[in-house]
Every structure is written in structure tokens, then in C-alpha cells.
Design a protein around this motif. Structure first.
Motif, short mmCIF file in Angstrom:
data_model
loop_
_atom_site.label_atom_id
_atom_site.label_comp_id
_atom_site.label_asym_id
_atom_site.label_seq_id
_atom_site.Cartn_x
_atom_site.Cartn_y
_atom_site.Cartn_z
N ASP A 262 -0.86 -0.46 4.15
CA ASP A 262 -1.33 0.36 3.03
C ASP A 262 -2.80 0.13 2.71
OD1 ASP A 262 1.38 0.95 2.93
OD2 ASP A 262 1.44 1.00 0.74
N ARG A 263 -3.27 -1.09 2.93
CA ARG A 263 -4.65 -1.42 2.58
C ARG A 263 -5.56 -1.46 3.81
NH1 ARG A 263 -5.65 -0.35 -2.66
NH2 ARG A 263 -3.70 -0.66 -3.80
N HIS A 264 -4.98 -1.28 5.00
CA HIS A 264 -5.72 -1.15 6.26
C HIS A 264 -6.64 -2.35 6.55
CE1 HIS A 264 -4.14 2.87 6.12
NE2 HIS A 264 -4.77 3.11 4.98
N VAL A 327 -3.98 1.30 -7.78
CA VAL A 327 -5.45 1.30 -7.67
C VAL A 327 -5.89 1.60 -6.25
CG1 VAL A 327 -5.74 -0.29 -9.60
CG2 VAL A 327 -5.57 -1.21 -7.27
N GLY A 328 -7.10 2.18 -6.13
CA GLY A 328 -7.62 2.51 -4.82
C GLY A 328 -8.39 1.38 -4.16
N SER A 329 -9.03 0.52 -4.96
CA SER A 329 -9.86 -0.55 -4.42
C SER A 329 -9.02 -1.71 -3.90
CB SER A 329 -10.79 -1.07 -5.53
OG SER A 329 -11.39 -2.29 -5.17
N ASN A 330 -9.30 -2.15 -2.67
CA ASN A 330 -8.59 -3.30 -2.11
C ASN A 330 -8.87 -4.57 -2.91
OD1 ASN A 330 -7.57 -1.67 -0.15
ND2 ASN A 330 -8.74 -2.53 1.54
N THR A 331 -10.12 -4.73 -3.36
CA THR A 331 -10.48 -5.92 -4.12
C THR A 331 -9.71 -5.98 -5.44
OG1 THR A 331 -12.71 -5.91 -3.17
CG2 THR A 331 -12.39 -7.16 -5.21
N VAL A 332 -9.64 -4.84 -6.14
CA VAL A 332 -8.90 -4.80 -7.40
C VAL A 332 -7.41 -5.02 -7.15
CG1 VAL A 332 -8.31 -3.39 -9.40
CG2 VAL A 332 -10.62 -3.33 -8.48
N ALA A 333 -6.89 -4.45 -6.05
CA ALA A 333 -5.47 -4.64 -5.73
C ALA A 333 -5.15 -6.11 -5.51
CB ALA A 333 -5.10 -3.83 -4.49
#
Length: 432
Positions: A262-264, A327-333
């Protein structure tokens, strides 16, 4: 009664408490490293033994089911025979099972070894709860629980790098064997160094410091064990821990796959990023345990000092799991997952701190094991349900939202079902 300051602890008692916690952290970390061996060796084991993905899924679930159902007999045996004997025996058994994993020739033998691993590991957490009940006064039990409970996420954090190094240098079979030999050494060390209260004669200063810990009652009977199921507090703990461990095992079993699909993220990056939430879990366990004692010191009842943090932290877990999915951001996720893991371990630490104050003294391990049984039924279902949802929908978003809903329901179980401590059985305290 005012709890004595740590500096007033009798020297022998301080030594027993310190030694016990060191041994529990070491055995708890090893417990979680040993669980991860098959996950780390997954591709090589599948290749060498010719297993399908479905066959590997069965192997991975074998441990969880045997571990869950072994909790119930493990709890009563700990309360009857003592943590020293039962945890030493459990350590030895799961270490033999781990070593056997390096000698297997096919699926059937490996399945049996994983089932044996689950049975052997079953006494670890209930025995730890009983040791805290035996050797720590009420005002210190939360901190002690937070310390031993952090070993689970500490073990999870170090498992992948440690086991990968062993596997790359020695092969997956010797990785299993080496971990088994390390466990057998620790089993011998635990039996040599730890003592149960029945092994010693406590002096007046030691009994005064321990308070109610010095008088746990007689050995638990089957009647007293069955009696625990008659109380709503027991069922609240079982239902609440089901949700707690369900969400934990979504992350334990599927976090790397979620980050990759999901986050590639690349496999190399996932190996390091996936360790970050577990480090947050170490802090969460220590904070949860300390919070319990802080609340008790300020006049909150022992039950409520556990109940309210358990419910609040699970509601927070639900919120941040939803945010991680959306959320869209990997860092925030990753940040949201890390906060969720922090809160999950606040909940597990306070849940395990509940057993020594909710149960009669001689039933501490029994009630803790019942709680853990409920938890690991949830833990066994989580990988299966999550995998099925992800396969059907093509992503992990719906599975994470399902986990958040389970966490919210568990929070309600803690808040609404748990009320009073379970009273001791009069039969355990016969008139003199």
C-alpha cells in the motif's frame, strides 16, 4: 497503608525484585524473538521444504492457536506449582521446540514443532504477572509490569536484524538451533536465580514492605479457578484483551506487507522502517506501567487506575489506526502507526497490571492467563481476517478500519464491564 519508599526496601527484597525483572525482560524478549524465526525464514523455508503460501499460513497460525489454548491450563499450574518451576519448564520446552524447527524434514514435523513452541511459551506472561504479585507491593506493581511487558516489543524490534544476521551467516536451520540453545541456557539460569515466596522465609521487614503480597492464600483449587468465570471483571478483561491483541497482531503479522504493497516501500527500507513503531511500543509499555502507579499514589483505586488508561489508550489506538489508513503521506502514516503502537502497549501494560489487583492473590496467574487466552484468540484471528480482507479489496485500508472498530469495542468492554476486584474464596483462608 502508605507504601514504603524504594530506599526502605530490605536489601534481600531489592535483590529478588531486581533479579526477577532482569530475568523476565530477558525471557520475554527471547520469547518474541523465537516467535519471529519462522517469519524471518519464510522464503527459505518455503523453498527448501516445497511449501505453498497457504501451507506457510497454516504454519504461522499453528503457534498462535496452541499458545491461546495452552493459556488456561498454564495459569492454574503456575498458581499451584509456582512461577519458578513453570516458567523454567516452559522456557526449556519452547527452546527444545525451537531447536527442533532446525531439524524438520517436512510440513508435518514443522507444524508439530510450532504447536509445541506455543505450548512452551504459554506460561511466560501469566508467570510474570504472578511474580509481580508475589514480590511487589500494590504501589509498585504498575511500574514492574511495564518493565517486563516492554520485553515483548523490545524482542519484536530486535528480532528481524538479529535473526537475519544469524540466517545469512549460518543458514535458517542453524538459526533455529542456536536460538533453542540460547533458550535452554536461560531456562537453567532462571531456575538457578529466581525464588518463589514458598522457597524462602520472609522476615518482618520484608513482610511489612510487601503488604498484601506477603499473604496470597493457599494454592489455587480447580473450584476457585472455575469460580473466576462467574465474575464480570474476568469477562471484561477477556473481551478487552481480545481487541487489544487483535490490533497488535494486525501490525505484527502484516506491517511489512502493508508498507510494501500500500505504501510502495522497498523491501530494504521496510526492514528498518517497520522497526520504528515497535520502539515506540517499548516506551508505551514503560509509560503505561508508570502511569498506573502514579494514579494509585494520587488516590485512584487499583482497579480504576488500570481500567481508565486501558479504555482511553484503546480509543486512541482506534483513532490513529484510522488516520494511518486514510492519510496519503508515508511519513505521516508511519507516525500514526507508531503512536498507535505506543498506545497499544500502554493498554497491554495496564491490562497485565490489572491481573495482580483484580484477582485473589492465589489466582493471579489464572486470571492473567484467561485474559491472555482471550487476547490470543483475537491474535490468531487477526492475520487471517486481515489477509482475507486485503485479498478481497486489493489493499489493507478496510482491514485497518476493521481493526480500529475492534479496538473501540474493546475500549467499551474495559470501561463498562470491569468494576470490582474478584473477592477471595473463603475456602482459601480457613479459620485458624
Amino acid at each position: 497503608m502508605t507504601t514504603p519508599l524504594p530506599s526502605t526496601r530490605p536489601p534481600r527484597l531489592r535483590r529478588i525484585q531486581t533479579t526477577g525483572l532482569v530475568l523476565l525482560v530477558a525471557s520475554g524478549a527471547l520469547n518474541y524473538v523465537d516467535r519471529a524465526t519462522l517469519s524471518v525464514a519464510n522464503p527459505l523455508v518455503r523453498h527448501d521444504l516445497g511449501l505453498s503460501v497457504q501451507g506457510m499460513g497454516l504454519l504461522l497460525s499453528a503457534f498462535l492457536w496452541s499458545y491461546a489454548f495452552a493459556q488456561l491450563p498454564a495459569g492454574i499450574l503456575i498458581d499451584r506449582l509456582g512461577p519458578r518451576r513453570m516458567l523454567s519448564a516452559g522456557l526449556a520446552l519452547w527452546s527444545v521446540a525451537q531447536a527442533l524447527g532446525g531439524l524438520v524434514a517436512g510440513f508435518g514435523q514443522f507444524f508439530a514443532a510450532r504447536m509445541l513452541l506455543g505450548i512452551g511459551e504459554a506460561p511466560q506472561s501469566p508467570a510474570s504477572a504472578r511474580i509481580v504479585r508475589d514480590w511487589f507491593p500494590v504501589g509498585s506493581r504498575g511500574t514492574a509490569t511495564g518493565i517486563w511487558n516492554c520485553s515483548s516489543t523490545l524482542g519484536s524490534a530486535i528480532a528481524v536484524p538479529l535473526l537475519t544476521v544469524l540466517m545469512l551467516h549460518l543458514g535458517w536451520r542453524w538459526m533455529f538451533i542456536c536460538m533453542g540453545l540460547a533458550g535452554l541456557s536461560l531456562a537453567a539460569l532462571f531456575y538457578a536465580l529466581h525464588r518463589d515466596p514458598a522457597d524462602l522465609v520472609l522476615d518482618e521487614a520484608e513482610r511489612a514492605h510487601l503488604g498484601d503480597a506477603a499473604d496470597a492464600g493457599g494454592p489455587v483449587t480447580l473450584r476457585a479457578w472455575r469460580r473466576l468465570f462467574a465474575y464480570r471483571t474476568s469477562w471484561g478483561m477477556i473481551a478487552g484483551f481480545f481487541g487489544c491483541i487483535y490490533v497488535l497482531w494486525i501490525y505484527n503479522a502484516w506491517l511489512p506487507a502493508y508498507l510494501e504493497s500500500d505504501r510502495h516501500m522497498s523491501i530494504a527500507r521496510t526492514g528498518w522502517v517497520a522497526a520504528i513503531p515497535f520502539l515506540f511500543g517499548v516506551v508505551g509499555s514503560l509509560v503505561g506501567g508508570r502511569l498506573v502507579d502514579w494514579l494509585v499514589a494520587r488516590g485512584v483505586s487499583p482497579i480504576d487506575s488500570r481500567k481508565y488508561p486501558m479504555a482511553a489508550s484503546l480509543l486512541g489506538t482506534a483513532l490513529f489506526t484510522v488516520l494511518a489508513a486514510m492519510v496519503g503521506s508515508n511519513t505521516v502514516a508511519i507516525l500514526c502507526i507508531s503512536v498507535a503502537m505506543f498506545l497499544i502497549y500502554v493498554s497491554t501494560a495496564t491490562a497485565w497490571a490489572m491481573a495482580p489487583v483484580a484477582a485473589p492473590g492465589n489466582c493471579t496467574a489464572s486470571l492473567g492467563a484467561m485474559q491472555n487466552f482471550g487476547g490470543y484468540v483475537g491474535g490468531a484471528l487477526a492475520p487471517l481476517v486481515t489477509g482475507a480482507i486485503a485479498q478481497r479489496t486489493g489493499s489493507f485500508e478496510a482491514a485497518l478500519l476493521t481493526g480500529a472498530a475492534v479496538a473501540a469495542v474493546a475500549a467499551l468492554a474495559y470501561a463498562l464491564v470491569i468494576r470490582d476486584p474478584i473477592p477471595p474464596d473463603a475456602a482459601d483462608f480457613p479459620a485458624s
